[in-house]
Structure formats: structure tokens, C-alpha cells
Design a protein around this motif. Structure first.
Motif, PDB file in Angstrom:
ATOM      1  N   ILE A  25      47.888  32.568  29.994  1.00 42.38           N
ATOM      2  CA  ILE A  25      46.500  32.586  30.447  1.00 42.38           C
ATOM      3  C   ILE A  25      45.911  33.984  30.245  1.00 42.38           C
ATOM      4  CG2 ILE A  25      46.957  30.782  32.152  1.00 42.38           C
ATOM      5  CD1 ILE A  25      47.032  32.930  34.296  1.00 42.38           C
ATOM      6  N   THR A  26      44.586  34.073  30.348  1.00 44.05           N
ATOM      7  CA  THR A  26      43.914  35.372  30.265  1.00 44.05           C
ATOM      8  C   THR A  26      42.542  35.269  30.906  1.00 44.05           C
ATOM      9  OG1 THR A  26      43.365  37.210  28.789  1.00 44.05           O
ATOM     10  CG2 THR A  26      42.844  35.000  27.992  1.00 44.05           C
ATOM     11  N   PHE A  27      41.748  36.312  30.743  1.00 44.22           N
ATOM     12  CA  PHE A  27      40.398  36.354  31.305  1.00 44.22           C
ATOM     13  C   PHE A  27      39.369  36.404  30.178  1.00 44.22           C
ATOM     14  CE2 PHE A  27      43.265  38.442  34.275  1.00 44.22           C
ATOM     15  CZ  PHE A  27      42.942  37.832  35.486  1.00 44.22           C
ATOM     16  N   MET A  28      38.255  35.695  30.362  1.00 46.77           N
ATOM     17  CA  MET A  28      37.220  35.700  29.345  1.00 46.77           C
ATOM     18  C   MET A  28      35.948  35.057  29.919  1.00 46.77           C
ATOM     19  SD  MET A  28      38.009  34.781  25.381  1.00 46.77           S
ATOM     20  CE  MET A  28      39.501  35.771  25.465  1.00 46.77           C
ATOM     21  N   PRO A  29      34.760  35.496  29.473  1.00 44.99           N
ATOM     22  CA  PRO A  29      33.534  34.807  29.881  1.00 44.99           C
ATOM     23  C   PRO A  29      33.433  33.440  29.214  1.00 44.99           C
ATOM     24  CG  PRO A  29      33.028  36.595  28.361  1.00 44.99           C
ATOM     25  CD  PRO A  29      34.477  36.714  28.690  1.00 44.99           C
ATOM     26  N   GLU A  30      32.785  32.519  29.879  1.00 42.47           N
ATOM     27  CA  GLU A  30      32.695  31.129  29.421  1.00 42.47           C
ATOM     28  C   GLU A  30      32.151  30.997  28.001  1.00 42.47           C
ATOM     29  OE1 GLU A  30      30.616  26.963  31.015  1.00 42.47           O
ATOM     30  OE2 GLU A  30      30.072  28.903  31.901  1.00 42.47           O
ATOM     31  N   LEU A  31      31.104  31.747  27.686  1.00 34.92           N
ATOM     32  CA  LEU A  31      30.457  31.581  26.386  1.00 34.92           C
ATOM     33  C   LEU A  31      31.323  32.048  25.229  1.00 34.92           C
ATOM     34  CD1 LEU A  31      26.728  32.490  27.130  1.00 34.92           C
ATOM     35  CD2 LEU A  31      27.673  30.258  26.517  1.00 34.92           C
ATOM     36  N   GLY A  44      38.021  20.759  24.138  1.00 33.63           N
ATOM     37  CA  GLY A  44      39.072  20.446  25.105  1.00 33.63           C
ATOM     38  C   GLY A  44      40.328  21.255  24.918  1.00 33.63           C
ATOM     39  N   GLU A  45      40.235  22.395  24.231  1.00 34.34           N
ATOM     40  CA  GLU A  45      41.408  23.215  23.955  1.00 34.34           C
ATOM     41  C   GLU A  45      41.662  24.259  25.034  1.00 34.34           C
ATOM     42  OE1 GLU A  45      40.789  23.114  19.090  1.00 34.34           O
ATOM     43  OE2 GLU A  45      40.348  24.928  20.234  1.00 34.34           O
ATOM     44  N   ILE A  46      40.620  24.578  25.807  1.00 33.93           N
ATOM     45  CA  ILE A  46      40.693  25.630  26.820  1.00 33.93           C
ATOM     46  C   ILE A  46      39.867  25.204  28.025  1.00 33.93           C
ATOM     47  CG2 ILE A  46      39.738  27.933  27.357  1.00 33.93           C
ATOM     48  CD1 ILE A  46      40.814  28.926  24.720  1.00 33.93           C
ATOM     49  N   PHE A  47      40.321  25.577  29.195  1.00 35.78           N
ATOM     50  CA  PHE A  47      39.561  25.353  30.427  1.00 35.78           C
ATOM     51  C   PHE A  47      39.257  26.703  31.073  1.00 35.78           C
ATOM     52  CE2 PHE A  47      41.097  21.179  29.709  1.00 35.78           C
ATOM     53  CZ  PHE A  47      40.295  20.304  30.437  1.00 35.78           C
ATOM     54  N   THR A  48      38.080  26.823  31.655  1.00 35.00           N
ATOM     55  CA  THR A  48      37.735  28.039  32.401  1.00 35.00           C
ATOM     56  C   THR A  48      37.732  27.722  33.890  1.00 35.00           C
ATOM     57  OG1 THR A  48      35.362  27.565  32.267  1.00 35.00           O
ATOM     58  CG2 THR A  48      36.297  28.964  30.551  1.00 35.00           C
ATOM     59  N   LEU A  49      38.253  28.654  34.661  1.00 38.66           N
ATOM     60  CA  LEU A  49      38.294  28.512  36.115  1.00 38.66           C
ATOM     61  C   LEU A  49      37.644  29.743  36.747  1.00 38.66           C
ATOM     62  CD1 LEU A  49      42.010  27.309  36.443  1.00 38.66           C
ATOM     63  CD2 LEU A  49      39.949  25.883  36.396  1.00 38.66           C
ATOM     64  N   PRO A  50      36.731  29.554  37.705  1.00 42.73           N
ATOM     65  CA  PRO A  50      36.071  30.705  38.324  1.00 42.73           C
ATOM     66  C   PRO A  50      37.028  31.486  39.219  1.00 42.73           C
ATOM     67  CG  PRO A  50      35.433  28.688  39.441  1.00 42.73           C
ATOM     68  CD  PRO A  50      36.247  28.269  38.245  1.00 42.73           C
ATOM     69  N   MET A  51      36.828  32.802  39.251  1.00 41.81           N
ATOM     70  CA  MET A  51      37.591  33.659  40.151  1.00 41.81           C
ATOM     71  C   MET A  51      36.867  33.754  41.493  1.00 41.81           C
ATOM     72  SD  MET A  51      40.189  34.474  38.316  1.00 41.81           S
ATOM     73  CE  MET A  51      40.939  35.803  39.257  1.00 41.81           C
ATOM     74  N   GLN A  52      37.596  34.144  42.512  1.00 42.06           N
ATOM     75  CA  GLN A  52      37.021  34.159  43.857  1.00 42.06           C
ATOM     76  C   GLN A  52      36.293  35.469  44.192  1.00 42.06           C
ATOM     77  OE1 GLN A  52      40.381  33.740  46.555  1.00 42.06           O
ATOM     78  NE2 GLN A  52      40.553  35.955  46.779  1.00 42.06           N
ATOM     79  N   TYR A  53      36.270  36.416  43.246  1.00 38.65           N
ATOM     80  CA  TYR A  53      35.760  37.745  43.554  1.00 38.65           C
ATOM     81  C   TYR A  53      34.288  37.882  43.105  1.00 38.65           C
ATOM     82  CZ  TYR A  53      40.790  38.184  43.701  1.00 38.65           C
ATOM     83  OH  TYR A  53      42.125  37.972  43.978  1.00 38.65           O
ATOM     84  N   PRO A  54      33.406  38.244  44.036  1.00 40.55           N
ATOM     85  CA  PRO A  54      31.989  38.377  43.686  1.00 40.55           C
ATOM     86  C   PRO A  54      31.725  39.324  42.527  1.00 40.55           C
ATOM     87  CG  PRO A  54      32.261  38.417  46.065  1.00 40.55           C
ATOM     88  CD  PRO A  54      33.644  38.457  45.477  1.00 40.55           C
ATOM     89  N   VAL A  55      32.507  40.418  42.441  1.00 42.81           N
ATOM     90  CA  VAL A  55      32.272  41.384  41.377  1.00 42.81           C
ATOM     91  C   VAL A  55      32.553  40.771  40.005  1.00 42.81           C
ATOM     92  CG1 VAL A  55      34.595  42.397  41.453  1.00 42.81           C
ATOM     93  CG2 VAL A  55      32.664  43.764  40.646  1.00 42.81           C
ATOM     94  N   ILE A 100      40.933  31.849  31.862  1.00 42.78           N
ATOM     95  CA  ILE A 100      40.983  30.714  30.944  1.00 42.78           C
ATOM     96  C   ILE A 100      42.432  30.269  30.798  1.00 42.78           C
ATOM     97  CG2 ILE A 100      38.905  31.482  29.774  1.00 42.78           C
ATOM     98  CD1 ILE A 100      40.643  32.238  27.367  1.00 42.78           C
ATOM     99  N   VAL A 101      42.604  28.948  30.785  1.00 43.38           N
ATOM    100  CA  VAL A 101      43.950  28.360  30.802  1.00 43.38           C
ATOM    101  C   VAL A 101      44.024  27.234  29.790  1.00 43.38           C
ATOM    102  CG1 VAL A 101      44.242  28.942  33.246  1.00 43.38           C
ATOM    103  CG2 VAL A 101      43.366  26.680  32.597  1.00 43.38           C
ATOM    104  N   PRO A 102      45.238  26.843  29.382  1.00 42.62           N
ATOM    105  CA  PRO A 102      45.385  25.695  28.473  1.00 42.62           C
ATOM    106  C   PRO A 102      45.089  24.387  29.216  1.00 42.62           C
ATOM    107  CG  PRO A 102      47.393  27.051  28.541  1.00 42.62           C
ATOM    108  CD  PRO A 102      46.528  27.476  29.675  1.00 42.62           C
ATOM    109  N   PRO A 103      44.864  23.309  28.466  1.00 36.56           N
ATOM    110  CA  PRO A 103      44.671  21.997  29.110  1.00 36.56           C
ATOM    111  C   PRO A 103      45.885  21.611  29.962  1.00 36.56           C
ATOM    112  CG  PRO A 103      44.142  21.905  26.766  1.00 36.56           C
ATOM    113  CD  PRO A 103      44.789  23.238  26.995  1.00 36.56           C
ATOM    114  N   ASN A 104      45.625  20.918  31.056  1.00 35.60           N
ATOM    115  CA  ASN A 104      46.680  20.415  31.954  1.00 35.60           C
ATOM    116  C   ASN A 104      47.466  21.518  32.656  1.00 35.60           C
ATOM    117  OD1 ASN A 104      46.090  17.701  31.128  1.00 35.60           O
ATOM    118  ND2 ASN A 104      47.294  18.070  29.261  1.00 35.60           N
TER     119      ASN A 104
END
Length: 308
Positions: free
Chosen positions: A239-245, A254-265, A169-173
Motif C-alpha cells: 500500500i501507499t499514499f496518493m491523492p484520489e485524482l 477497479g485496480e486500486i481503492f482509495t481510503l480516507p485517512m482520519q487526520y484533518p491535516v 491506496i490499496v489493492p482490490p479486496n
């Protein structure tokens, strides 16, 4: 109305194969069994048993009555079971271990509807990381636990499981948003990073992938609080890691954006409702699990981005 005692005797005669064996099992005189069967046959004007070798067997009418007897008993047992369940739900307690990341989803609706529907049931909530929650279950200090990214444990029984990927999860922009592909751990090296402490499922998942990728993640902030992580990102520090929900409200604002990681696990990370295997849960606890399954977004379906 059919004589219930006569039906009981008929069932035993058919089951035991003879009048004497039925009488011995019932601990009554054989003549009493015979009189009851004869009275029932006279009432229905049909033969219910017939002699077969040294024993007795049911006629078609007798079999019909025996089936009726069993159906009646099963129905009665079901009603009694439901009555006991209602009595159990009239008063009781449910003890839940839960990670902070589930709290907003838990409190918004399902917990409230459960407590409104069952006013005699008290709820105890223990905040705990995945390791502590599993220990609380094994020590029988809680009845159920809501776990994120738990390790496999043969001592636990999973009632509900959904797929809730661990995203970055990252800040906007933020520049990472411009990547036209899933994010790798190598992409994160130049950005201030915050991580949960080791006893939490999110951190254990990140540690496992970092070990597999042979990359050292240097965290600027360590914490045991999901709220701290959210504010760290929302304020633009890093930035950090977190599930979408867990950050659904922040995403909507619009305060946070989630980006998927490339790792199947990481994309296959699970959320589970579990209890101790072999433990008979109170009716209040099983009813609560059903409410959480239906009412919590974490447990009613896989992560929103997986359903798009």
C-alpha cells in the motif's frame, strides 16, 4: 467626429483649473488652447467652461465631454492592451515545474487545447518534487509550478488552490477496505508500505503526521516515481499514499481503492498553481494558468470524493 485635440485641451483646463496652467502643462501658447476651446463650443453651440474666481470650471456640458474623453481613452488603452496581448500570444514560451502525480491530468486535455489554440507558444515541462519546483521558481528557471502539499512560503504567489486529500491506496479486496471508519497510521503497521522520497510533498505530509502521532513508519520501498508506487499497489505487493485524482484511471478500472485517512491535516492537503511573488508573468504564462485552472481536474474543483 469631435476634435480630439480640443477635448485634450478641455480636459487639461478642467483638471488644472485655469487656461494658463493647462497651457503651461501642455507646453503650448495659451491663445492656442483658447482658440481650440472656442471652436469646440461653436461647433457644439454650447458653453463648456465658465470663469470661477481666478480660474475656470466645467459647465454641465463640459463635464459630459470630459467624461466622454476619459471613457474614450480607457477604451483605447484596453484595445491597445488586448493587441499587445495577442502579439505576446503569437510567439512565446511557458516553463512549468510539475510533480509526476499531475502529469496524467495535465497531458490528457488542458495542455493539448492550450498548444492547439496558441501554436506559436512553446511549452517546457520540468518534472520536480515540491522542494525542487519551489527552488526552480526562485531561481527563475520556470515561470509557474504545480505543487502538491507545499509548505507555506512568503516568496510564492498562489493563483489557484484546491483541496486534494492525501489518501491511502490499496489493492482490490485488501483487508483495510473492510474498516468501517477512516484509516489511521496504526492500521498500516502490518502491511508492506511504499513511500515517495523526502523531497516530495506527499512524503512530507506523511512524515509530519507520523511525527505528530509518534509512530515510526517502516517503508519496504522508497522511490521518486509515482508510477512505481502505482504498480507496487496494483500488483498487490503493498500500500501507499496518493491523492484520489492521481489514480483516477486505476480506480475506474477497479485496480486500486482509495481510503480516507482520519487526520484533518491530510484531508486538507492542497494542490496549488504558483509563481514567484512580485514577478510580472508573460501573457503566455497567465493564459496558460487560466487553461490549467479550467481544464485540469486537480485545479477546477476539490477532490471528487469531497463533492459527492
Amino acid at each position: 467626429m469631435l476634435n480630439q485635440r480640443a477635448l485634450t485641451y478641455l480636459n487639461e483646463v478642467i483638471r488644472r483649473g485655469s487656461l494658463r496652467r493647462a497651457a503651461a502643462h501642455l507646453n503650448i501658447d495659451a491663445s492656442a488652447v483658447s482658440r481650440q476651446l472656442k471652436a469646440l463650443e461653436e461647433e457644439l453651440d454650447t458653453q463648456l467652461c465658465e470663469r470661477h474666481g481666478r480660474g475656470m470650471r466645467a459647465t454641465a456640458a463640459g463635464q459630459l465631454l470630459v467624461h466622454h474623453f476619459h471613457a474614450q481613452r480607457a477604451s483605447e488603452e484596453a484595445v491597445l492592451s488586448q493587441l499587445m496581448a495577442l502579439q505576446s500570444l503569437a510567439k512565446g514560451e511557458v516553463r512549468i515545474a510539475v510533480g509526476e502525480g499531475f502529469i496524467a491530468d495535465l497531458i490528457t486535455a488542458p495542455l493539448g487545447t492550450f498548444m492547439s489554440a496558441f501554436t506559436g507558444i512553446n511549452v517546457e515541462i520540468r518534472m520536480a518534487g515540491v522542494n525542487e519546483a519551489m527552488s526552480l521558481l526562485k531561481d527563475r528557471e520556470v515561470d509557474i509550478a504545480l505543487l502538491y502539499a507545499p509548505p507555506v512560503d512568503p516568496q510564492l504567489f498562489c493563483h489557484v488552490e484546491t483541496r486534494q486529500p492525501l489518501d491511502v491506496i490499496v489493492p482490490p479486496n485488501h483487508p483495510l477496505i473492510k474498516l468501517d471508519r477512516p484509516v489511521s497510521l496504526y492500521d498500516l503497521k502490518d502491511w508492506p508500505l511504499a513511500l515517495m522520497d523526502n523531497p516530495f510533498g506527499m512524503r512530507q505530509m506523511v512524515n509530519m503526521v507520523a511525527h505528530q502521532e509518534r509512530i515510526h513508519l517502516e517503508a519496504r520501498l522508497h522511490t521518486n516515481s509515482v508510477s512505481v508506487l502505482k504498480n507496487f499497489v496494483r500488483s498487490g505487493i503493498g500500500i501507499t499514499f496518493m491523492p484520489e485524482l492521481t489514480v483516477a484511471d486505476e480506480i475506474e478500472r477497479g485496480e486500486i481503492f482509495t481510503l480516507p485517512m482520519q487526520y484533518p491535516v491530510m484531508n486538507g492537503t492542497r494542490a496549488q498553481i504558483v509563481s514567484l511573488k512580485g514577478q510580472q508573468l508573460p501573457v503566455a504564462s497567465t493564459t496558460c494558468i487560466d487553461h490549467l485552472h479550467k481544464g485540469m481536474r486537480f485545479f477546477s474543483a476539490d477532490a471528487p470524493r469531497l463533492l459527492q
